[in-house]
Every structure is written in structure tokens, then in C-alpha cells.
Design an enzyme around this catalytic site. Sequence first.
Site, PDB file in Angstrom:
ATOM      1  N   ASP A   1       0.959  -1.320  -0.072  1.00 41.67           N
ATOM      2  CA  ASP A   1       0.045   0.139  -0.065  1.00 41.67           C
ATOM      3  C   ASP A   1       0.908   1.443  -0.043  1.00 41.67           C
ATOM      4  O   ASP A   1       2.014   1.132   0.336  1.00 41.67           O
ATOM      5  CB  ASP A   1      -0.844  -0.132   1.174  1.00 41.67           C
ATOM      6  CG  ASP A   1      -2.119  -1.051   1.177  1.00 41.67           C
ATOM      7  OD1 ASP A   1      -2.489  -1.309  -0.054  1.00 41.67           O
ATOM      8  OD2 ASP A   1      -2.662  -1.327   2.338  1.00 41.67           O
TER       9      ASP A   1
ATOM     10  N   LYS B   1      -4.078   3.599  -4.957  1.00 38.29           N
ATOM     11  CA  LYS B   1      -5.341   3.976  -5.918  1.00 38.29           C
ATOM     12  C   LYS B   1      -4.752   5.020  -6.703  1.00 38.29           C
ATOM     13  O   LYS B   1      -3.924   5.713  -6.395  1.00 38.29           O
ATOM     14  CB  LYS B   1      -6.364   4.703  -4.875  1.00 38.29           C
ATOM     15  CG  LYS B   1      -7.548   5.256  -5.847  1.00 38.29           C
ATOM     16  CD  LYS B   1      -8.661   5.737  -4.799  1.00 38.29           C
ATOM     17  CE  LYS B   1      -9.763   6.245  -5.524  1.00 38.29           C
ATOM     18  NZ  LYS B   1      -9.321   7.574  -6.222  1.00 38.29           N
TER      19      LYS B   1
ATOM     20  N   MET C   1      -9.062   6.925   9.314  1.00 39.42           N
ATOM     21  CA  MET C   1      -9.277   7.765   7.830  1.00 39.42           C
ATOM     22  C   MET C   1     -10.207   8.688   8.148  1.00 39.42           C
ATOM     23  O   MET C   1     -11.122   9.334   7.237  1.00 39.42           O
ATOM     24  CB  MET C   1      -9.561   6.945   6.786  1.00 39.42           C
ATOM     25  CG  MET C   1      -8.789   5.856   6.574  1.00 39.42           C
ATOM     26  SD  MET C   1      -9.231   4.136   5.602  1.00 39.42           S
ATOM     27  CE  MET C   1     -10.263   3.256   6.714  1.00 39.42           C
TER      28      MET C   1
END
Length: 471
Positions: A248, A270, A384
Site C-alpha cells: 500500500d 489507488k 481515515m
Amino acid sequence: MKLFPLFTDLHDRLVLVVGGGAVAERKAQALLEAGARVRVGAPELTSALAGLRNQGRVEHLAGRFEPAWLDGAWLAVAATGDREVNAAVSEAARARRLFCNVVDDPELSSFQVPSIVDRSPLIVAISSSGVAPVLARRLRERIESLFDHSLGPLAALAARYRARIRAAHPDLGARRRFYDWLMDGPVAALLRQQRPAQAETALDQALARPEPAPEGSVALVGAGPGDPGLLTLKALRALNEADIILHDRLVSDEVLALARRDAERVSVGKRPGEDHNATQARIHALLIEHARAGRRVVRLKGGDAFIFGRGGEELQALREAGVRYEVVPGVTAALACAAYAGVPLTHREHAQSVSLVTAHCRDDDNDLDWPALARAKQTLAFYMGVSQLELLSARLIAHGRSPRTPFALIENGSRPGQRVLSGPLERLPALADAHGIRAPALLIVGEVAALAPDLHWYGQMLEGAPQPAAA
């Protein structure tokens, strides 16, 4: 090379230990574990050594050292703390051409006892030639972390099957490839999972084939919040065995630096304009592709893969594809960030429960049980949540949480740039904006957060809004 390393078979062979104190006790215990017959010479014995004598496990010669104590011995160890006695033992042993170790005295010793990593029958020994035993001990601690305890059973299994392996693979190259498969493939994995019967079955089946095809696997590894010191021993081993690491974006460079040097590293975060579902589908495809190509894949995730890490989805995809996998848990952000900020998640006076909550919510999101989250005497850890601070504080206050409830907002938890902001819940958005708090950050809400200003020990502590510059 100052010393020639040896691994000595002492089974049923006599070794003399001179001394009756704590050091002699440790040496005698180690020699007994190696199968030696131990003779201890000393005026008095520790209670543990006396117990071994009473059980008939050691022979005791009472009194001051005499050269005749060496009769029939293969080795001698002097551990008296009296250099004159130790020197006499060393000289008498030398006269009889016996090797002698004098504890913490390399000048009088003809052999050194190394620091040992024991994965019997696999033994790793580290020696500093007697000049820096602390260094040898520190190296042993590091090596211990690299070798799983299943290596001992694996070595024993390989020894039992050695003749069959040679018969099945008479060609040396093929035999080496088979041993590589044995060490890296499903047999080793099953032993790590404490499934010895299945491991032996897998080995039997492999020997029935001419040569096993490479079989890939995936290790789902939690990297922790960033401090490489929080990486588990199993995670470190997985990184050192990996052919490719899919990581990640938030996995720290320091953690990645611990991986096998020639392992391929691929960031699977992402992409711009890509939604999270498309990102996850791409990760599933890469995991399956590389595992089917016979590679050892590490899927490295920040924190713990099973806490807001979509690890369950990845295992489902691997199982559906028939890919072998294992899971190595990591230290999740709530535990690590709270600890590094000095915030106990539970406290008998302030909080009897903890809720781990993802803060990825919309203005109209009704999925969370806000009335339950707003109750006092509990700790909330929001993951988050930097972009949702105004919504989170407003929802909690609207559902009954006191505006004065303390919060602790931990930015870059456990990393060199850690900052901790504390204050009342009603001022959370304004204070975070004033201090420029950015992701990654973890939000802790609850009475325990008030302890951060007093108990924090790592990084920078922020309290209240920055003071305006003087006119």
C-alpha cells in the site's frame, strides 16, 4: 579465522564443570540438554545443581579442584569466578590435551561456547572469539527473529526422507530444486501452521511426482503503522522470503527496506481517477497472477489487514482462485498510535470499551449507530477521519456526547514526524485546521484522550490553537 568452528557430539560423554555457582549451573544445564554426562566439582552447589545431583543427573565432586577430576573427561569448563582456580583447570586440561573453556576469559580458553539459536536439529552458533560476548548475544537476538521455530521439524522431516529424496531425484540439480521447494513450498507452510501430518502427506505426494512444479503462495502481512520496530517476527521473515511485494501507499520506506534486497516492490495504491473497487479488483488480479506464476507474494498492508484493510476480500479472491495463502497480523493503528501518544484505550476510571470505526462516511450516512457511539465511558478510535472531522464532531455532539469530551488526533503515528493534538470535541475541526493536520491521522475520542498531554512520550504534543504572531 581465529577459531575453527565445531559442532560436538557430547551424547553420553563426560564433561567436567568446575564451579558451583549460577554460571556453572547454566553451563551444566546446557550440557545436559546436549546429552552429556556432567561432573560438577565445587565445595558447594546452588540449589538447582544440588537438585540435579540428588536426582542422579550430575556427579558431584566436593572440594577444591584437583587434576584427577579430569579423568575420563572429553571437555572441561571452568566457571568458578576465581582466576587462580580457573587457570589451574586450564593448565591441567592442556596437559591432558583436553579442550577447556574458562568463562569470560579467552586467554585461558582453548574453545569458546557460542551464542546459540536452537531449532534442533538445526543449530546456529555465533562467536566473537570470546572478546565481545554481548555483541554475539545481540546478533543471536537478530538471527532468532529470522528463523521460524518450524525449521527444526522441517529439518527433522528432511532427514527422515533423505534416502527417498535421493532415490526420487538422483540428479544433483533436480535434487537441489526439490529441496528449494521443500523449504519454500507447502510443506514448510503446513509446518508453520502446526499441521505436521498434512505436511508429511504433501511431501509423500511430491515424491510420487517426477519433479514438483513451482507453487506460488500469498502472505497477507500487516506492516504496522510505520515504525519498523513494530513489525512482527513473522512479518520480517515473510519479507525476507518474498519474490514480490505488493504494498500500500502508506507502508513506510523503513519497513520496505527490511525486505529481501532483490524482491520486486510494486505499489498498488489507488491510481488518480480510479475508484476503490477498481483498485481492489486490480490487486486481486495481481495477487493471483504472480502466485500462479510460482512466486512467493507478500501483500503488505499498513496496520493490520483485517481491520479496515479489505484483507477478507483478498482472501476470498485467493481461495476462489485456488491460491495457497497465510495471514501475518500486524499492529493496527489504533493500538500503536494510542500507545505512542500515551493514551490508554481502556482505563478503569474512564473507559470500559473500545470501538474501532472507519470515518469514511457521507453526510447522509446512516450506517453508524451514532447514539451508541455518543455514549460516555467508552473510547472511539476513528480511522481515515481527517477529511470528516467536522461531520464526526457534529454527529457525536448532536447525539448526546458532551462538547467538552476530550479528543486526541495523532498524525503520522509512530513515525518520526508524529504530532499529537488534544482538546475538547467542540473545537476539533478548528484546532485541526489551525495546526494543518494531514493524513495519515487517527482520531481518539473519549475521556482517556485527556491523558495525552501528561503521558505522551514520543513526537510533538500540540495543545490548543497556535498563538497569533506579534504585531
